[in-house]
Scaffold this active site. Structure first.
Site, PDB file in Angstrom:
ATOM      1  N   ASN A  89      61.454  18.763  80.234  1.00 23.61           N
ATOM      2  CA  ASN A  89      60.689  19.167  81.417  1.00 23.61           C
ATOM      3  C   ASN A  89      59.985  20.522  81.268  1.00 23.61           C
ATOM      4  OD1 ASN A  89      63.065  20.566  81.558  1.00 23.61           O
ATOM      5  ND2 ASN A  89      63.480  20.142  83.709  1.00 23.61           N
TER       6      ASN A  89
ATOM      7  N   GLU B   5      72.507  25.186  79.519  1.00 21.77           N
ATOM      8  CA  GLU B   5      72.192  24.831  80.900  1.00 21.77           C
ATOM      9  C   GLU B   5      72.075  23.318  80.953  1.00 21.77           C
ATOM     10  OE1 GLU B   5      68.297  25.702  82.385  1.00 21.77           O
ATOM     11  OE2 GLU B   5      68.757  24.407  84.070  1.00 21.77           O
TER      12      GLU B   5
ATOM     13  N   CYS C 247      66.098  20.924  86.721  1.00 19.56           N
ATOM     14  CA  CYS C 247      67.555  21.120  86.918  1.00 19.56           C
ATOM     15  C   CYS C 247      67.800  21.786  88.259  1.00 19.56           C
ATOM     16  CB  CYS C 247      68.143  22.011  85.835  1.00 19.56           C
ATOM     17  SG  CYS C 247      67.626  21.591  84.202  1.00 19.56           S
TER      18      CYS C 247
END
Ligand code: G3P
Length: 496
Positions: free
Chosen positions: A169, A264, A298
């Site tokens: 992304n 992450e 996210c």
């Protein structure tokens, strides 16, 4: 046009090359990996399917280059980073074009990603010069039994080779957020870009090449995770892994050796809306936070927990804004564009079907064409529905009506994720108490969750990750403390 002009060197025929020892090469495998355009669902680009031997070569070369780089003055490292930032920004158009074609990022957002990345590189260069130019001095009499016979000097030294694995992304920005701190701190980089987004990442690497970094200092391999994924993450030549992505991160952390990890993973960011909230502000942030880049962030708002008394008014305001979202191809700058792969779209559809069977209220009709899913707000979602807990990574947002604030906090904390959360209220005391109670790395008060500004600390708790990001924290994670102790003669010694 991508792959032409400045970038003609990085492509051979219709296959993009990989980057090793300062050169653009073809893989000896003779194979390539197709990159499917999410909008057309046809192959748009191809990248090399690198072999394990080629991974070895990239890591060896990065190891050698790092030794000299660690001795290169900080100002010189910073100078090269500033140069790379400028080249990156000059080439924002062709790089953004790749983002549009590979990951269906809306054209305007694609340009913003590249510019944001250039700014990040420059800020990182400045920050590195300041924080790495400082050390500490300690005197032993602060600890019992030692008198003043020991003096301690500490400084920060690089780790060695940093393996950077960014997600689809933000293939440029989340690669840069690993590369820039690693380089300023004196490390070398091996980049493994995601398949969707690999071509944008290769263009970005070429900007660093053009800036004149020493050969080998940056390497970039492309290929199938099944062929080179574990080989890379378990490679003894890698000294740190910085990863952003899905739950593969959990298996990477189990397999990686005793090296620093910065990870992450996903999030199920909750948005708690209290009775005293500014509902217009909350609705605007819920739509922006839940639907920008079609929910594929996210930090997207992934569940709204609203007090019953104001729930209907909030849902109405959100629906009015959802109705204004444009849906279509990224080239037209639509708000909602196709999700990255067909399997991602199928996954979202599975969550929607489950919610339908369990009788959630559909505020819009569910509509899908190929990878394109129309934005959908699901009201009256209950905890027995999958959408209450799983992250769709698509433009579908559940609303759970709560009777008490405690119920909202309980739902948020029962999640296995803990990335960010947000709370809307006009009572700052309540906001701070809720922030303290939410088990997430960050809580935003009266705004949607977000990673940026890029120098803010950014971290997830629980399955959302380990290690803190943000420019300063990344520089610290990518260094280790070196201590030298000066021992003076015992106190009985007289100076004559
Ligand atoms: O999805 C990756 C995550 O880091 C989100 O970043 O800037 O969209 O909040 P951002």
């Amino acid at each position: 046009m991508a792959g032409s002009g400045t970038f003609s060197e990085i492509i051979d025929g219709d296959v993009y090359k990989y980057y090793v020892d300062g050169q653009w090469n073809k893989s000896s495998s003779g194979k390539s990996v197709p990159i499917i355009n999410p909008t057309t669902r046809k192959t748009h680009y191809k990248v090399q399917a690198c072999t394990q031997e080629e991974v070895n070569n990239v890591i060896d070369s990065a190891k050698k280059a790092q030794k000299l780089w660690a001795k290169t003055p900080l100002w010189k490292r910073a100078e090269l980073l500033h140069k790379a930032a400028a080249i990156l920004k000059e080439n924002k158009a062709p790089i953004a074009e790749c983002l549009v074609k590979e990951i269906a990022k809306p054209a305007k957002d694609a340009v913003t990603e590249v510019v944001r990345s250039g700014d990040l590189v420059s800020y990182c260069a400045e920050e590195g010069v300041r924080i790495l130019g400082e050390g500490k001095f300690l005197v032993s009499d602060s600890f019992p039994g030692n008198d003043r016979t020991k003096y301690c000097l500490t400084s920060k030294i690089p780790l060695g080779v940093v393996l950077a694995i960014p997600p689809f992304n933000y293939p440029v920005n989340l690669a840069i957020s690993k590369i820039a701190p690693a380089l300023i701190a004196g490390n070398s980089i091996v980049l493994k870009p995601p398949t969707q987004g690999a071509v944008a990442a290769l263009h970005m690497v070429h900007c660093f090449h053009l800036a004149g970094f020493p050969k080998g200092l940056i390497g970039c391999v492309t290929g199938k995770g099944s062929e080179i994924g574990d080989f890379l993450t378990m490679h003894p030549g890698v000294n740190c892994i910085s990863f952003t992505g899905g739950d593969t991160g959990i298996s990477i952390s189990r397999k990686a050796g005793m090296i620093p990890l910065q990870m992450e993973l996903g999030g199920k960011d909750a948005c708690i809306v209290l009775e005293d909230a500014d509902l217009d502000l909350a609705a605007a942030n819920i739509v922006k936070g839940g639907f920008s880049y079609s929910g594929q962030r996210c930090t997207a708002v992934k569940v709204v927990l609203v007090m019953e008394k104001v729930a209907s008014s909030l849902v109405k305001k959100v629906n009015e804004k959802v109705a204004k979202l444009t849906v279509g191809p990224p080239e037209d700058n639509c708000d909602i564009t196709p999700v990255v792969t067909e399997s991602s779209a199928n996954f979202v559809e599975g969550l929607v079907k489950d919610a339908k069977e369990k009788k959630a209220t559909f505020c819009q009709e569910y509509k899908r064409e190929g990878n394109l899913i129309w934005p959908l707000l699901l009201d009256n979602v209950r905890p027995d529905m999958r959408i209450a807990w799983e992250e769709p990574f698509g433009p579908v947002l559940p609303v759970i009506r709560i009777k008490t604030v405690e119920e909202g906090i309980h739902h948020c904390n029962a999640s296995n994720f803990g990335l960010q959360g947000c709370v809307f209220t006009s009572d700052i005391n309540k906001a701070i108490m809720i922030s303290d109670a939410m088990e997430t790395g960050t809580v935003q008060i009266n705004s949607a969750p977000a990673r940026g500004p890029d120098h803010f600390p950014f971290q997830g708790l629980k399955d959302s990750g380990i290690g803190s990001q943000g420019i300063t924290n990344s520089i610290h994670i990518m260094t280790k403390v070196k201590t030298t102790v000066i021992n003076l003669p015992a106190p009985s010694y007289t100076m004559g």
